[in-house]
Motif scaffolding. Structure first.
Motif, PDB file in Angstrom:
ATOM      1  N   LEU A 137       0.822  -1.201   0.000  1.00 37.37           N
ATOM      2  CA  LEU A 137       0.000   0.000   0.000  1.00 37.37           C
ATOM      3  C   LEU A 137       0.861   1.258   0.000  1.00 37.37           C
ATOM      4  N   ARG A 138       1.921   1.238   0.797  1.00 35.56           N
ATOM      5  CA  ARG A 138       2.766   2.417   0.909  1.00 35.56           C
ATOM      6  C   ARG A 138       3.510   2.706  -0.397  1.00 35.56           C
ATOM      7  N   ILE A 139       4.118   1.688  -0.986  1.00 30.28           N
ATOM      8  CA  ILE A 139       4.926   1.906  -2.185  1.00 30.28           C
ATOM      9  C   ILE A 139       4.051   2.220  -3.390  1.00 30.28           C
ATOM     10  N   VAL A 140       2.940   1.505  -3.564  1.00 34.28           N
ATOM     11  CA  VAL A 140       2.063   1.775  -4.703  1.00 34.28           C
ATOM     12  C   VAL A 140       1.468   3.178  -4.600  1.00 34.28           C
ATOM     13  N   GLY A 141       1.049   3.584  -3.386  1.00 37.61           N
ATOM     14  CA  GLY A 141       0.514   4.927  -3.213  1.00 37.61           C
ATOM     15  C   GLY A 141       1.542   5.998  -3.548  1.00 37.61           C
ATOM     16  N   ALA A 142       2.781   5.812  -3.081  1.00 35.99           N
ATOM     17  CA  ALA A 142       3.841   6.783  -3.359  1.00 35.99           C
ATOM     18  C   ALA A 142       4.217   6.774  -4.833  1.00 35.99           C
ATOM     19  N   THR A 143       4.192   5.599  -5.474  1.00 39.99           N
ATOM     20  CA  THR A 143       4.511   5.504  -6.900  1.00 39.99           C
ATOM     21  C   THR A 143       3.537   6.321  -7.722  1.00 39.99           C
ATOM     22  N   LEU A 144       2.244   6.195  -7.438  1.00 43.13           N
ATOM     23  CA  LEU A 144       1.230   6.961  -8.159  1.00 43.13           C
ATOM     24  C   LEU A 144       1.423   8.461  -7.939  1.00 43.13           C
ATOM     25  N   PHE A 145       1.691   8.848  -6.687  1.00 43.06           N
ATOM     26  CA  PHE A 145       1.851  10.266  -6.374  1.00 43.06           C
ATOM     27  C   PHE A 145       3.055  10.860  -7.100  1.00 43.06           C
ATOM     28  N   PHE A 146       4.232  10.221  -6.961  1.00 40.45           N
ATOM     29  CA  PHE A 146       5.437  10.783  -7.556  1.00 40.45           C
ATOM     30  C   PHE A 146       5.411  10.729  -9.082  1.00 40.45           C
ATOM     31  N   THR A 147       4.738   9.736  -9.654  1.00 38.70           N
ATOM     32  CA  THR A 147       4.616   9.674 -11.107  1.00 38.70           C
ATOM     33  C   THR A 147       3.797  10.846 -11.632  1.00 38.70           C
ATOM     34  N   VAL A 148       2.668  11.123 -10.986  1.00 35.94           N
ATOM     35  CA  VAL A 148       1.827  12.247 -11.401  1.00 35.94           C
ATOM     36  C   VAL A 148       2.561  13.572 -11.225  1.00 35.94           C
ATOM     37  N   VAL A 149       3.202  13.757 -10.068  1.00 36.79           N
ATOM     38  CA  VAL A 149       3.897  15.018  -9.796  1.00 36.79           C
ATOM     39  C   VAL A 149       5.065  15.218 -10.758  1.00 36.79           C
ATOM     40  N   SER A 150       5.808  14.142 -11.051  1.00 38.19           N
ATOM     41  CA  SER A 150       6.950  14.272 -11.969  1.00 38.19           C
ATOM     42  C   SER A 150       6.500  14.691 -13.363  1.00 38.19           C
ATOM     43  N   ARG A 151       5.335  14.226 -13.785  1.00 39.82           N
ATOM     44  CA  ARG A 151       4.808  14.616 -15.098  1.00 39.82           C
ATOM     45  C   ARG A 151       4.385  16.083 -15.096  1.00 39.82           C
ATOM     46  N   MET A 152       4.032  16.587 -13.921  1.00 41.79           N
ATOM     47  CA  MET A 152       3.601  17.988 -13.821  1.00 41.79           C
ATOM     48  C   MET A 152       4.782  18.951 -13.733  1.00 41.79           C
ATOM     49  N   VAL A 153       5.781  18.608 -12.911  1.00 41.86           N
ATOM     50  CA  VAL A 153       6.884  19.552 -12.670  1.00 41.86           C
ATOM     51  C   VAL A 153       8.071  19.351 -13.602  1.00 41.86           C
ATOM     52  N   ALA A 154       8.244  18.159 -14.152  1.00 43.06           N
ATOM     53  CA  ALA A 154       9.362  17.896 -15.066  1.00 43.06           C
ATOM     54  C   ALA A 154       8.918  16.941 -16.162  1.00 43.06           C
ATOM     55  N   PRO A 155       7.991  17.397 -17.029  1.00 43.53           N
ATOM     56  CA  PRO A 155       7.394  16.495 -18.030  1.00 43.53           C
ATOM     57  C   PRO A 155       8.369  15.954 -19.068  1.00 43.53           C
ATOM     58  N   HIS A 156       9.448  16.681 -19.331  1.00 43.97           N
ATOM     59  CA  HIS A 156      10.385  16.258 -20.380  1.00 43.97           C
ATOM     60  C   HIS A 156      11.647  15.608 -19.823  1.00 43.97           C
TER      61      HIS A 156
END
Length: 311
Positions: free
Chosen positions: A41-60
């Motif tokens: 639960l902890r790793i999957v939740g963090a994976t989803l969060f950091f994946t979304v944020v990384s696409r927002m702040v550093a998409p390229h």
């Protein structure tokens, strides 16, 4: 609020989040959910969060090259997958105080990994510190498990798991630095948490399906949300921000604070007891970490002869 006050507030909150986790996790494990289920639960939740944020702040931003991708895989395995599986497995078997004390060995491992992987010099004070901290950790691991271990649980094995967890995390801190300096931090986090999820999902799939979620008390749901949101996401964000302004000495001071807070929380909640033996073991580990964390004195430059100055 001054920036220095904000840094201290952030580091104190991070230390408090980690310290409280030692007792909060014991409320969930093993009665409501197994350790691997919590890791999933902890790793999957963090994976989803950091994946979304990384696409927002550093998409390229992308990790490129064979060497960097292999390093990212190693970071995900050591720093996320094995790190969390070993930590929660160990905490499930041992006491909050023992786990928090053994965790402070991580800076020792980081120094050793730096010596082996980066060629840093191993001074006599650092070597003495490694011996002291190792002695303290060994006394905890080989000592009596105490009242926390129940029938069917092996406190010594739990202590060993925590030591292996600290070792994995210490090595991870060394090998992840080149990636953090080359790429955006959220790009690195998204990748290494994804690698960690590859380990966590098969390991925790059965345990995450077993619990009777409909009968979970509100306090247990709150504990699970705390471990996913605060322990994984919020603690890293605060730590990552503070690293821009805090000195290594200040970070070291807050490393010492974590087990102290963990002891206060565990004892106040009646989840563990502080004995004179544990206090001695703590002094050995803290003394060792202090010696290892000290920087070697730089040699003073040779005085310039007066004649040379005149010339």
């Amino acid at each position: 609020m001054k920036n220095s006050v904000k840094v201290h507030a952030a580091l104190f909150l991070v230390a408090l989040i980690y310290a409280a986790n030692y007792s909060i996790s014991k409320d969930v494990m093993p009665h409501y959910m197994g350790p691997f289920g919590l890791v999933l639960l902890r790793i999957v939740g963090a994976t989803l969060f950091f994946t979304v944020v990384s696409r927002m702040v550093a998409p390229h931003d992308r990790i490129i090259g064979r060497a960097d991708n292999l390093r990212a895989v190693a970071c995900g395995v050591l720093g996320i997958g094995l790190n969390q599986l070993l930590f929660f497995s160990g905490l499930n078997l041992t006491s909050p105080i023992n786990a928090s004390l053994i965790q402070t060995v991580a800076p020792i491992v980081t120094v050793l990994a730096s010596v082996v992987l980066l060629g840093e010099k191993l001074t006599l004070p650092r070597l003495l510190g490694i011996v002291l901290a190792g002695a303290g950790a060994a006394l905890i691991i080989l000592g009596r498990s105490g009242p926390v271990a129940v029938a069917g649980q092996d406190g010594t094995l739990g202590n060993l798991f925590i030591l292996l967890n600290a070792t994995a995390f210490g090595v991870y801190l060394v090998i992840v630095m080149p990636l953090m300096r080359k790429y955006h931090p959220f790009t690195v986090l998204a990748r290494i948490f994804l690698v960690g999820a590859v380990l966590a999902v098969p390991a925790g799939w059965q345990q995450v399906q077993t619990p009777d979620y409909a009968h979970f008390p509100l306090s247990i749901w709150a504990a699970i949300i705390y471990m996913v949101v605060c322990l994984t996401i919020l603690a890293y964000l605060l730590n990552n921000w503070a690293l821009k302004y805090a000195s290594p000495a200040l970070l070291g001071a807050y490393i010492y604070l974590q087990p102290a807070l963990a002891v206060l929380i565990a004892v106040s909640l009646g989840k563990d007891t502080l004995t004179s033996a544990k206090a001695l073991q703590a002094l050995l580990i803290f003394g060792g970490v202090f010696l290892v964390s000290r920087k070697a004195k730089q040699p003073k430059p040779a005085p310039v002869p007066l004649e040379a100055v005149k010339d």
